[in-house]
Design an enzyme around this catalytic site. Structure first.
Site, mmCIF file in Angstrom:
data_model
loop_
_atom_site.group_PDB
_atom_site.id
_atom_site.type_symbol
_atom_site.label_atom_id
_atom_site.label_comp_id
_atom_site.label_asym_id
_atom_site.label_seq_id
_atom_site.Cartn_x
_atom_site.Cartn_y
_atom_site.Cartn_z
ATOM 1 N N ASP A 465 1.357 -2.474 -5.531
ATOM 2 C CA ASP A 465 0.865 -3.808 -5.220
ATOM 3 C C ASP A 465 1.218 -4.709 -6.401
ATOM 4 O O ASP A 465 1.467 -4.228 -7.515
ATOM 5 C CB ASP A 465 -0.650 -3.746 -5.022
ATOM 6 C CG ASP A 465 -1.246 -5.118 -4.801
ATOM 7 O OD1 ASP A 465 -0.722 -5.853 -3.952
ATOM 8 O OD2 ASP A 465 -2.223 -5.455 -5.488
ATOM 9 N N ASP A 665 -5.077 -1.672 -6.686
ATOM 10 C CA ASP A 665 -6.376 -1.827 -7.355
ATOM 11 C C ASP A 665 -7.424 -2.523 -6.510
ATOM 12 O O ASP A 665 -8.590 -2.580 -6.886
ATOM 13 C CB ASP A 665 -6.205 -2.614 -8.662
ATOM 14 C CG ASP A 665 -5.929 -4.087 -8.408
ATOM 15 O OD1 ASP A 665 -5.285 -4.397 -7.382
ATOM 16 O OD2 ASP A 665 -6.357 -4.910 -9.226
ATOM 17 N N ASP A 669 -6.027 -2.640 -0.776
ATOM 18 C CA ASP A 669 -5.064 -1.556 -0.999
ATOM 19 C C ASP A 669 -5.584 -0.207 -0.520
ATOM 20 O O ASP A 669 -4.809 0.756 -0.444
ATOM 21 C CB ASP A 669 -4.734 -1.445 -2.495
ATOM 22 C CG ASP A 669 -4.019 -2.678 -3.025
ATOM 23 O OD1 ASP A 669 -3.202 -3.246 -2.279
ATOM 24 O OD2 ASP A 669 -4.290 -3.062 -4.181
#
Length: 777
Positions: A465, A665, A669
């Site tokens: 990400d 995080d 996600d």
């Protein structure tokens, strides 16, 4: 000596300033500390906290001693069979190994009762065995072989007398475990040891007590051969192996013990009558605790008074102290600097960050890796197979062996039973996993289970990400660009006033940027937020909107083309752009950037060097995502993608044969972390992300992924080395013990040598696993 409750200094009661409080004398190093203690503000603050944490504000209720929950019982489990659990020390009913604590606690007694007992048996057994061995081998010593006493009755009876306590006292635990294995049907190493030792001892004992039972053909110079030295030496060698194994196994828990040692054993409770030092386990949520210079922070909490600098390398890996003042969070196990502060306990025991790390490491060390399945299958048939080989050896030597056939048959069958070592197979995987997981914890790589560690070794593609993983996750206001006719400061004033009602991270960046520039905010009326679009409201009588261009167009704002053209360049620089309209007209754009972490570029280079392909998935716009990907040299990027789209993309990668790991995080996600073969959560992220991941990086630094991959590869290579050694040892050792070399070379393997080899095989496996403690990551 007394302790100043304000600064924590030790003072001499005879010369120090003092005051009475709650029937107790409190001493101070200076008048300023005494005044601070007596000040109404300090007392009021302290009383308010105490009142809030109690059910009643009555003084007697507030100051009543708290009832502390009894300590939880320690659960013991087997390192080879983690499904075996009980509430007291003992032995595993399946493999006979000593049970270990399932979870370590700071206050636990570290004495290893099993190790102490085995060590005592080893020394006494060795002292009794040495003369037995010398008497049995005396005929081989030049000058002694011709003496009559060497093979005389006194020597034989002395060997009998000394060997009996060695076998039936020093070796008694092996017989207990062997008998239990027969009763439960879980045949193991101790089944073989008990049968081998008892066969050698009982044959010799019957030869001494009832020699007439044996035919004359078995006699050598008129006497039957005895093997007391074999039984005694085997017991001592097995005891030696157990002691070495127990010592080595105790070192595999060194990582957890080191983590536990980060927490102080006591804490200073702040009470109206002065400080009270209590054991750490008695601290409760809501307690006020004083942390004096040089002390460790006892639990997780918030600073409510004072300020200091705290060394947080345990969490961040950085040696530089972090300034802490009222309202800041502190973490248990970190080290206070030169200042003194009072904190409120918010998370205690297993709920603290340190407690969570310890529990995660302990659980991972007990988990089973898929590679262990092969060893388990072999171990399941190993002991019955060895028993069959021993019986076959006995039969073949009775049929084809030289005289005395029975003696040769017994000795070689005993050697087969003794040399076989199922423990070397059983320990090959769990020992490496235990040490590897502990090594990871030392460098901030927390492994949730052994399966994740094994899968990580095979990963070929890493999906990341952007926000919070590659970047800081803390956007900052960069540009304020008004159109002609609008002032930049006025534009920021209206935009920030409007955004102060929004919970979006980008809104917080705009508000913070306005405050840093000294822009005052005002109240907003008719505020409305549109999910994934923007916000609008009335500021100072003017209608304002801020958000995406699509949102502004939906609100009937036109003429955005010029602003969109200006935004492209900003987006190509990696900035996120928001459009502002005031009173129905475009007013300008604001750009916010999330800085790339200083360590990200280095981490990407290291991951490429390890042979991984790096793909970035982000919900940000394509221009910004492309700019970040270009700067970092990523292999692929997918922008403007929703959480469900991330899962679909990972599944598409997996369908092509790629082994995919996902690093993220945020809550968004979590689905992708679960979908990937290995989920890697940044420790600075959300609890949901960490729960969905197989591996957590405490520091939240992408370089931790390279450490995790190196750890995975080193651990799996270590496991394969152990399995290879265990298989080869047993594959070669058992035929040698059965007498495979006798027809060609006339060589036989003594049961004593077999016992030494068996003991050292388990120790060798553990010793190889311990090398992981020093692996470079």
């Amino acid at each position: 000596m007394a302790i100043d409750p304000i600064c924590g200094m030790k003072v001499d009661e005879a010369s120090a300033l003092s005051t009475e409080r709650g029937g107790k004398t409190v001493y101070f190093c200076s008048e300023s500390c005494r005044k601070k203690f007596l000040s109404s503000a300090t007392l009021a603050k302290r009383e308010a906290i105490i009142c809030r944490d109690c059910e009643s504000s009555a003084s007697a209720k507030r100051l009543a001693p708290k009832a502390y929950a009894p300590a939880q019982k320690t659960i013991y489990t087997c390192p080879m069979h983690p499904e075996v659990e009980q509430d007291k020390p003992g032995i595993c009913p399946k493999c006979g190994m000593a049970l270990e604590p399932k979870a370590w606690s700071a206050g636990a007694n570290e004495e290893n009762v099993e190790l102490t007992d085995m060590t005592r048996r080893l020394w006494i057994g060795a002292a009794l065995t040495l003369p037995v061995f010398l008497l049995a081998m005396a005929h081989l010593i030049p000058g002694l072989g011709s003496h009559a006493w060497v093979a005389g009755s006194v020597s034989r009876w002395l060997q009998f007398a000394l060997t009996t306590p060695v076998v039936w006292w020093a070796g008694w635990p092996f017989f207990q475990r062997g008998w239990r294995s027969l009763l439960t049907g879980n045949l193991n190493m101790f089944t073989l040891i008990a049968m081998g030792v008892s066969a050698a001892y009982l044959f010799s004992a019957v030869a001494m007590l009832m020699p007439d039972l044996f035919p004359a053909s078995m006699r050598h110079q008129g006497k039957l051969d005895i093997y007391f030295e074999a039984a005694a030496v085997i017991v001592v060698l097995v005891l030696l192996g157990q002691v070495l194994e127990l010592r080595a196994r105790s070192r595999t828990g060194s990582a957890i013990k080191a983590l536990l040692n980060l927490a102080p054993p006591t804490a200073r409770q702040v009470l109206p009558g002065g400080d009270n030092e209590v054991p750490l386990e008695r601290v409760q949520v809501g307690d006020w605790l004083r942390v004096v210079p040089g002390d460790k922070v006892p639990v997780d909490g918030e600073v409510v008074e004072g300020h200091s600098s705290v060394e947080e390398s345990m969490v961040t890996g950085e040696p530089m102290p972090v300034e802490k003042s009222v309202g800041d969070k502190v973490t248990g196990g970190t080290v206070n600097g030169s200042g003194s502060f009072i904190m409120r306990a918010e998370r205690i025991g297993n709920d603290t960050l340190l407690g969570q790390i310890v529990n995660m490491v302990a659980e991972a060390q007990r988990s089973r890796a898929p590679i262990q399945g092969l060893a388990d299958k072999v171990a399941g048939i190993f002991v019955p197979l060895v028993l069959a080989v021993a019986l076959m050896t006995f039969g073949l030597w009775m049929w084809l062996g030289p005289e005395p056939r029975l003696a040769h048959a017994i000795i070689n069958a005993v050697a087969v039973l003794i040399i076989a070592c199922p423990c070397a197979l059983g320990l090959a995987t769990p020992m490496s996993i235990m040490v590897g997981v502990g090594r990871g914890a030392q460098v901030g790589v927390l492994v949730k289970n052994a399966e994740a560690l094994e899968r990580l070794e095979k990963v070929t593609t890493l999906v990341v990400d952007k926000t919070g993983t590659l970047t800081e996750g803390k956007p900052k206001l960069i540009d304020v660009l008004p159109v002609d006719g609008f002032d930049a400061k006025a534009l920021l004033h209206i935009a920030a006033s409007l955004e102060q009602n929004s919970e979006h991270p980008l809104a917080a960046a705009i508000v913070q940027g306005a405050k840093e520039q000294g822009v005052e905010l005002e109240e907003v009326k008719n505020f409305r937020s549109v999910t994934a679009g923007g916000v609008l409201g009335r500021v100072g009588g003017r209608m304002a909107l801020i958000g995406k261009p699509e949102f502004l167009r939906d609100e009937k704002i036109s003429g955005l083309e010029a602003l969109e053209a200006s935004a492209v360049k900003l987006q190509e620089e990696g900035k996120t752009v928001m459009y502002v309209a005031i009173d129905g007209k475009p007013a300008g754009i604001l750009s916010v950037a999330d800085p790339i972490k200083a360590s990200t570029a280095e981490a990407i280079a290291e991951l490429h060097a390890l042979g991984l392909k790096i793909v970035m998935l982000t919900g940000d716009n394509r221009h910004t995502a492309a700019a970040v990907a270009k700067e970092l040299g990523l292999d692929a990027v997918e922008a403007e993608i929703e959480p469900a789209g991330k899962v679909a993309y990972i599944k598409k990668l997996a369908a092509t044969g790629a082994h995919v790991a996902m690093a993220g995080d945020g809550i968004n996600d979590a689905p992708a972390l679960s979908a990937a073969e290995v989920g890697i959560a940044m420790g600075t992220g959300t609890d949901v992300a960490m729960q969905s991941a197989g591996i957590t990086l405490v520091k939240g630094d992408l370089r931790g992924i390279t450490k995790a991959i190196k750890l995975s590869r080193a651990t799996l290579w270590n496991i394969r080395q152990n399995l290879m050694f265990a298989f080869l040892y047993n594959a070669l050792g058992i035929p040698l013990a059965a007498g495979a070399l006798y027809p060609a070379f006339g060589l036989l393997l003594s049961p004593i040598i077999a016992g030494a080899a068996m003991s050292l095989s388990s120790v060798s496996v553990i010793g190889n696993a311990l090398r992981l403690r020093n692996v470079k990551l």
